[in-house]
Motif scaffolding. Sequence first.
Motif, PDB file in Angstrom:
ATOM      1  N   THR A  63      30.180  21.437  46.902  1.00  5.58           N
ATOM      2  CA  THR A  63      31.465  21.939  46.405  1.00  5.58           C
ATOM      3  C   THR A  63      31.261  22.830  45.175  1.00  5.58           C
ATOM      4  OG1 THR A  63      31.739  19.904  45.107  1.00  5.58           O
ATOM      5  CG2 THR A  63      32.776  19.989  47.287  1.00  5.58           C
ATOM      6  N   TYR A  64      32.102  23.865  45.097  1.00  6.31           N
ATOM      7  CA  TYR A  64      31.953  24.881  44.047  1.00  6.31           C
ATOM      8  C   TYR A  64      33.342  25.312  43.554  1.00  6.31           C
ATOM      9  CZ  TYR A  64      27.316  25.260  46.204  1.00  6.31           C
ATOM     10  OH  TYR A  64      26.071  24.980  46.714  1.00  6.31           O
ATOM     11  N   HIS A  65      33.352  26.029  42.437  1.00  5.66           N
ATOM     12  CA  HIS A  65      34.602  26.587  41.929  1.00  5.66           C
ATOM     13  C   HIS A  65      35.145  27.612  42.938  1.00  5.66           C
ATOM     14  CE1 HIS A  65      35.246  25.038  37.874  1.00  5.66           C
ATOM     15  NE2 HIS A  65      33.928  25.063  37.689  1.00  5.66           N
ATOM     16  N   PRO A  66      36.407  27.484  43.348  1.00  2.42           N
ATOM     17  CA  PRO A  66      36.996  28.453  44.287  1.00  2.42           C
ATOM     18  C   PRO A  66      37.460  29.708  43.550  1.00  2.42           C
ATOM     19  CG  PRO A  66      38.611  26.777  43.766  1.00  2.42           C
ATOM     20  CD  PRO A  66      37.345  26.398  43.019  1.00  2.42           C
ATOM     21  N   THR A  67      36.528  30.553  43.198  1.00  2.00           N
ATOM     22  CA  THR A  67      36.883  31.742  42.415  1.00  2.00           C
ATOM     23  C   THR A  67      37.833  32.666  43.172  1.00  2.00           C
ATOM     24  OG1 THR A  67      34.798  32.720  43.164  1.00  2.00           O
ATOM     25  CG2 THR A  67      34.826  31.747  40.975  1.00  2.00           C
ATOM     26  N   PHE A  68      37.789  32.616  44.503  1.00  2.00           N
ATOM     27  CA  PHE A  68      38.738  33.416  45.276  1.00  2.00           C
ATOM     28  C   PHE A  68      40.164  32.942  44.989  1.00  2.00           C
ATOM     29  CE2 PHE A  68      38.234  29.700  47.933  1.00  2.00           C
ATOM     30  CZ  PHE A  68      39.499  29.505  48.481  1.00  2.00           C
ATOM     31  N   LEU A  69      40.346  31.625  44.852  1.00  2.00           N
ATOM     32  CA  LEU A  69      41.666  31.070  44.549  1.00  2.00           C
ATOM     33  C   LEU A  69      42.095  31.422  43.136  1.00  2.00           C
ATOM     34  CD1 LEU A  69      44.093  29.261  45.219  1.00  2.00           C
ATOM     35  CD2 LEU A  69      42.714  27.288  44.488  1.00  2.00           C
ATOM     36  N   TYR A  70      41.161  31.337  42.181  1.00  4.17           N
ATOM     37  CA  TYR A  70      41.475  31.692  40.798  1.00  4.17           C
ATOM     38  C   TYR A  70      41.961  33.137  40.710  1.00  4.17           C
ATOM     39  CZ  TYR A  70      38.720  27.483  39.699  1.00  4.17           C
ATOM     40  OH  TYR A  70      38.233  26.206  39.625  1.00  4.17           O
ATOM     41  N   GLU A  71      41.231  34.033  41.377  1.00  3.63           N
ATOM     42  CA  GLU A  71      41.613  35.445  41.302  1.00  3.63           C
ATOM     43  C   GLU A  71      42.909  35.716  42.053  1.00  3.63           C
ATOM     44  OE1 GLU A  71      39.699  39.860  42.123  1.00  3.63           O
ATOM     45  OE2 GLU A  71      38.407  38.144  41.679  1.00  3.63           O
ATOM     46  N   SER A  72      43.131  35.002  43.146  1.00  3.98           N
ATOM     47  CA  SER A  72      44.372  35.179  43.892  1.00  3.98           C
ATOM     48  C   SER A  72      45.579  34.794  43.033  1.00  3.98           C
ATOM     49  CB  SER A  72      44.346  34.330  45.167  1.00  3.98           C
ATOM     50  OG  SER A  72      45.542  34.482  45.900  1.00  3.98           O
ATOM     51  N   LEU A  73      45.496  33.651  42.374  1.00  2.00           N
ATOM     52  CA  LEU A  73      46.593  33.212  41.507  1.00  2.00           C
ATOM     53  C   LEU A  73      46.750  34.146  40.305  1.00  2.00           C
ATOM     54  CD1 LEU A  73      45.981  29.349  41.540  1.00  2.00           C
ATOM     55  CD2 LEU A  73      47.708  30.640  42.809  1.00  2.00           C
ATOM     56  N   TRP A  74      45.634  34.605  39.767  1.00  2.00           N
ATOM     57  CA  TRP A  74      45.694  35.529  38.624  1.00  2.00           C
ATOM     58  C   TRP A  74      46.404  36.820  39.027  1.00  2.00           C
ATOM     59  CZ3 TRP A  74      44.445  34.954  33.536  1.00  2.00           C
ATOM     60  CH2 TRP A  74      44.437  36.114  32.756  1.00  2.00           C
ATOM     61  N   CYS A  75      46.102  37.340  40.210  1.00  2.00           N
ATOM     62  CA  CYS A  75      46.706  38.592  40.670  1.00  2.00           C
ATOM     63  C   CYS A  75      48.211  38.435  40.900  1.00  2.00           C
ATOM     64  CB  CYS A  75      46.031  39.070  41.947  1.00  2.00           C
ATOM     65  SG  CYS A  75      44.377  39.752  41.685  1.00  2.00           S
ATOM     66  N   ILE A  76      48.634  37.265  41.359  1.00  2.00           N
ATOM     67  CA  ILE A  76      50.072  37.018  41.491  1.00  2.00           C
ATOM     68  C   ILE A  76      50.727  37.070  40.115  1.00  2.00           C
ATOM     69  CG2 ILE A  76      51.810  35.285  42.094  1.00  2.00           C
ATOM     70  CD1 ILE A  76      49.955  34.369  44.331  1.00  2.00           C
ATOM     71  N   GLY A  77      50.076  36.468  39.130  1.00  2.00           N
ATOM     72  CA  GLY A  77      50.590  36.534  37.768  1.00  2.00           C
ATOM     73  C   GLY A  77      50.640  37.953  37.232  1.00  2.00           C
ATOM     74  N   VAL A  78      49.635  38.761  37.553  1.00  2.00           N
ATOM     75  CA  VAL A  78      49.614  40.157  37.129  1.00  2.00           C
ATOM     76  C   VAL A  78      50.786  40.917  37.742  1.00  2.00           C
ATOM     77  CG1 VAL A  78      48.340  42.333  37.292  1.00  2.00           C
ATOM     78  CG2 VAL A  78      47.129  40.223  36.697  1.00  2.00           C
ATOM     79  N   ALA A  79      51.051  40.694  39.022  1.00  2.00           N
ATOM     80  CA  ALA A  79      52.164  41.368  39.686  1.00  2.00           C
ATOM     81  C   ALA A  79      53.490  41.023  39.012  1.00  2.00           C
ATOM     82  CB  ALA A  79      52.197  40.988  41.165  1.00  2.00           C
ATOM     83  N   LEU A  80      53.694  39.746  38.714  1.00  2.00           N
ATOM     84  CA  LEU A  80      54.930  39.326  38.049  1.00  2.00           C
ATOM     85  C   LEU A  80      55.026  39.924  36.646  1.00  2.00           C
ATOM     86  CD1 LEU A  80      55.052  35.573  39.132  1.00  2.00           C
ATOM     87  CD2 LEU A  80      56.346  37.499  40.088  1.00  2.00           C
ATOM     88  N   LEU A  81      53.900  39.992  35.936  1.00  2.00           N
ATOM     89  CA  LEU A  81      53.890  40.581  34.596  1.00  2.00           C
ATOM     90  C   LEU A  81      54.296  42.044  34.631  1.00  2.00           C
ATOM     91  CD1 LEU A  81      53.129  40.631  31.558  1.00  2.00           C
ATOM     92  CD2 LEU A  81      50.778  41.150  32.271  1.00  2.00           C
ATOM     93  N   VAL A  82      53.742  42.802  35.575  1.00  2.00           N
ATOM     94  CA  VAL A  82      54.048  44.233  35.665  1.00  2.00           C
ATOM     95  C   VAL A  82      55.520  44.441  36.016  1.00  2.00           C
ATOM     96  CG1 VAL A  82      53.567  46.358  36.929  1.00  2.00           C
ATOM     97  CG2 VAL A  82      51.680  44.853  36.252  1.00  2.00           C
ATOM     98  N   ILE A  83      56.048  43.646  36.956  1.00  2.00           N
ATOM     99  CA  ILE A  83      57.454  43.780  37.330  1.00  2.00           C
ATOM    100  C   ILE A  83      58.355  43.486  36.139  1.00  2.00           C
ATOM    101  CG2 ILE A  83      59.285  42.779  38.757  1.00  2.00           C
ATOM    102  CD1 ILE A  83      57.188  42.365  40.953  1.00  2.00           C
ATOM    103  N   TRP A  84      58.043  42.410  35.408  1.00  2.00           N
ATOM    104  CA  TRP A  84      58.849  42.066  34.230  1.00  2.00           C
ATOM    105  C   TRP A  84      58.762  43.148  33.158  1.00  2.00           C
ATOM    106  CZ3 TRP A  84      57.004  41.339  29.251  1.00  2.00           C
ATOM    107  CH2 TRP A  84      57.959  40.927  28.313  1.00  2.00           C
TER     108      TRP A  84
END
Length: 323
Positions: free
Chosen positions: A178-199
């Motif tokens: 088992t390892y850190h799911p960096t794909f999941l971290y980046e996916s969630l981060w990108c959703i946050g980025v999208a919301l930040l830009v819209i706001w």
Amino acid sequence: MNTLAFIPSPSAGEIHLGPVPLRGYAFCIIIGVFLAVWLGNRRWVARGGRVGTIADIAVWAVPFGLVGGRLYHVITDYQLYFGEGRNWVDAFRIWDGGLGIWGAIALGAVGAWIGCRRRGIPLPAYADAVAPGLALAQAVGRWGNWFNQELFGRRTDLPWAVEIDRAHRPVDFLDVGTYHPTFLYESLWCIGVALLVIWADRRFAMGHGRAFALYVAAYTVGRFWIEYLRIDEAHHVLGLRLNNWTALGVFLLAVAYIVISRRVAPGREETVEPGADEDGGHPSAEDDSAEGADSAEGADGAAGAEADEPHGPAPAEEPGRRP
């Protein structure tokens, strides 16, 4: 390590749409592109552009972006394709994974510039419209790494760790599951980025490419620490992975653009697509006035004609009677 819970990896990297097999990596990219075009179109129309313009320019931007992303990956990880025992033909197997976001954005911007130039549209305005959609596309696209069991992070026993099959584990960690799911971290981060830009775009009416620059700056912050967790093979410079340095450099450029752009071109573009207002079906006040005047003139003319016209037939003369 004893892991109480983990995210399982898919047993296969393909999704079957009926009898048609589709690589999970390619499926995620396709969904991401459609999501970016859909959201970009809504934002473009809200700013006064035509429906369909985002998709028309995406016809140029998407292919350029895919080529750019693949070129960046192959150039920076050339040993995977041109090293000893490697097959250079694999460099064209894009469905197996391997797209560098830096190359995708850079060459994708060239394609977008060509499309914008053909339609007389300012590239910064187009970039602002698609910025949050690009972040969401990345959020979806990162799940392609989950299908391919690639680009994961260091070993961990956290409950959200991702399980990697032995065939996909690094040589030095064959006994670690088992390892850190960096794909999941980046996916969630990108959703946050999208919301930040819209706001931020709604709050500060960002224009002239500043919303896009905010997306780039915010993404690179997350990419820096997520990249630091990854253990896949990569080139290092002064102790940091090459993508860490790239993220740092791009971040500084994006912030500099925001600062300089606000001084040179404050506010937001009043018109993003020439002629779009004329095609929108909303006549101007002058058109309404002219139409009203024509209607009034027509009514007055009709009334005058009606007044001059005799009402009923003229009386007939009686026989033998003179006037």
